[in-house]
Design an enzyme around this catalytic site. Structure first.
Site, PDB file in Angstrom:
ATOM      1  N   HIS A  18       0.843  -1.206   0.000  1.00 42.67           N
ATOM      2  CA  HIS A  18       0.000   0.000   0.000  1.00 42.67           C
ATOM      3  C   HIS A  18       0.877   1.255   0.000  1.00 42.67           C
ATOM      4  O   HIS A  18       0.598   2.228  -0.708  1.00 42.67           O
ATOM      5  CB  HIS A  18      -0.873   0.058   1.261  1.00 42.67           C
ATOM      6  CG  HIS A  18      -1.920  -1.017   1.367  1.00 42.67           C
ATOM      7  ND1 HIS A  18      -2.050  -1.817   2.486  1.00 42.67           N
ATOM      8  CD2 HIS A  18      -2.895  -1.399   0.514  1.00 42.67           C
ATOM      9  CE1 HIS A  18      -3.066  -2.648   2.302  1.00 42.67           C
ATOM     10  NE2 HIS A  18      -3.600  -2.424   1.111  1.00 42.67           N
ATOM     11  N   LYS A  42     -18.389  -6.090   8.466  1.00 47.42           N
ATOM     12  CA  LYS A  42     -17.237  -6.887   8.027  1.00 47.42           C
ATOM     13  C   LYS A  42     -16.264  -7.058   9.197  1.00 47.42           C
ATOM     14  O   LYS A  42     -15.869  -6.077   9.839  1.00 47.42           O
ATOM     15  CB  LYS A  42     -16.548  -6.163   6.859  1.00 47.42           C
ATOM     16  CG  LYS A  42     -15.543  -7.039   6.149  1.00 47.42           C
ATOM     17  CD  LYS A  42     -14.974  -6.347   4.912  1.00 47.42           C
ATOM     18  CE  LYS A  42     -13.672  -7.007   4.494  1.00 47.42           C
ATOM     19  NZ  LYS A  42     -12.941  -6.231   3.500  1.00 47.42           N
ATOM     20  N   ARG A  91      -2.289  -5.849  -8.381  1.00 50.95           N
ATOM     21  CA  ARG A  91      -1.171  -6.794  -8.248  1.00 50.95           C
ATOM     22  C   ARG A  91      -1.211  -7.762  -9.422  1.00 50.95           C
ATOM     23  O   ARG A  91      -1.264  -7.346 -10.569  1.00 50.95           O
ATOM     24  CB  ARG A  91      -1.257  -7.512  -6.898  1.00 50.95           C
ATOM     25  CG  ARG A  91      -0.887  -6.621  -5.739  1.00 50.95           C
ATOM     26  CD  ARG A  91      -1.236  -7.259  -4.431  1.00 50.95           C
ATOM     27  NE  ARG A  91      -2.673  -7.541  -4.382  1.00 50.95           N
ATOM     28  CZ  ARG A  91      -3.331  -7.963  -3.315  1.00 50.95           C
ATOM     29  NH1 ARG A  91      -2.689  -8.159  -2.209  1.00 50.95           N
ATOM     30  NH2 ARG A  91      -4.623  -8.183  -3.363  1.00 50.95           N
ATOM     31  N   SER A 129      -2.666  -7.994   2.904  1.00 51.69           N
ATOM     32  CA  SER A 129      -2.918  -7.898   4.338  1.00 51.69           C
ATOM     33  C   SER A 129      -3.309  -9.263   4.891  1.00 51.69           C
ATOM     34  O   SER A 129      -2.869  -9.647   5.980  1.00 51.69           O
ATOM     35  CB  SER A 129      -4.044  -6.898   4.621  1.00 51.69           C
ATOM     36  OG  SER A 129      -3.705  -5.633   4.136  1.00 51.69           O
TER      37      SER A 129
END
Ligand code: PNS
Length: 169
Positions: A18, A42, A91, A129
């Site tokens: 990030h 979430k 990515r 992450s």
């Protein structure tokens, strides 16, 4: 007029991938708003406050970046901030379908908001992450994948979780 972009995400927690996008984003845009999604439905490892303080600590010496939180639709948040560019990192191939869907849905919701992608640096192509949390949870070496403050905080968090419920952590 200064060109500002919103860089949204869950940032649970922020990684060096990030940070690479933020630093490179700042060579394209004058200012960035790092916007953390606050979605109470979430489950995240870190609270939105913890995620915000980790981002701020990781970007201490980086000018022209503000850190904020948002809930609801990203395009509505962008309009509220008077920003018409969303920055996202891409990515490997695996990101493409989701990112394409997200960008198309955002454009459908608001045609004035454009999504700009930066390809992730080769070093960070497999950094996420989730995978970092998984490694840290079982004491794996995550050095160099996250800022030091994030590494320390992850270790502390899993220690606390282990102490409170060894089966849950
Ligand atoms: O870091 P992430 O989890 O890949 O980030 C995803 C994020 C936060 C950018 C995305 O889920 C989002 O923008 N959520 C807010 C709700 C929204 O606007 N969704 C897109 C259109 S349905």
């Amino acid at each position: 007029m200064a060109e500002i972009a919103v860089y949204p995400g869950s940032f649970d927690p922020i990684t060096n991938g990030h940070i690479d996008i933020i630093k490179r984003g700042l060579t394209v845009f004058d200012k960035l708003i790092v916007a953390i999604l606050h979605n109470p439905s979430k489950k995240t490892l870190f609270s939105v406050e913890e995620r915000m303080s980790l981002i701020k600590a990781s970007l201490k010496n980086t000018p022209n970046v503000t850190v904020d939180t948002f809930s609801g639709l990203l395009v509505d948040y962008a309009v509220e901030k008077k920003v018409n560019v969303v920055l996202r990192g891409m990515r490997a191939n695996s990101d493409f379908e989701y990112e394409f869907q997200l960008a198309l849905m955002n454009r459908r919701l608001n045609k004035d908001i454009q999504t700009v992608f930066l390809m992730t640096g080769l070093r960070w192509i497999f950094t996420s992450s989730s995978i970092i949390k998984e490694a840290a949870r079982f004491n794996g070496n995550i050095k160099g994948m996250v800022p030091q403050v994030v590494e320390r905080t992850l270790r502390k968090k899993f220690k606390e979780l282990d102490a409170s419920d060894p089966h849950e952590a």
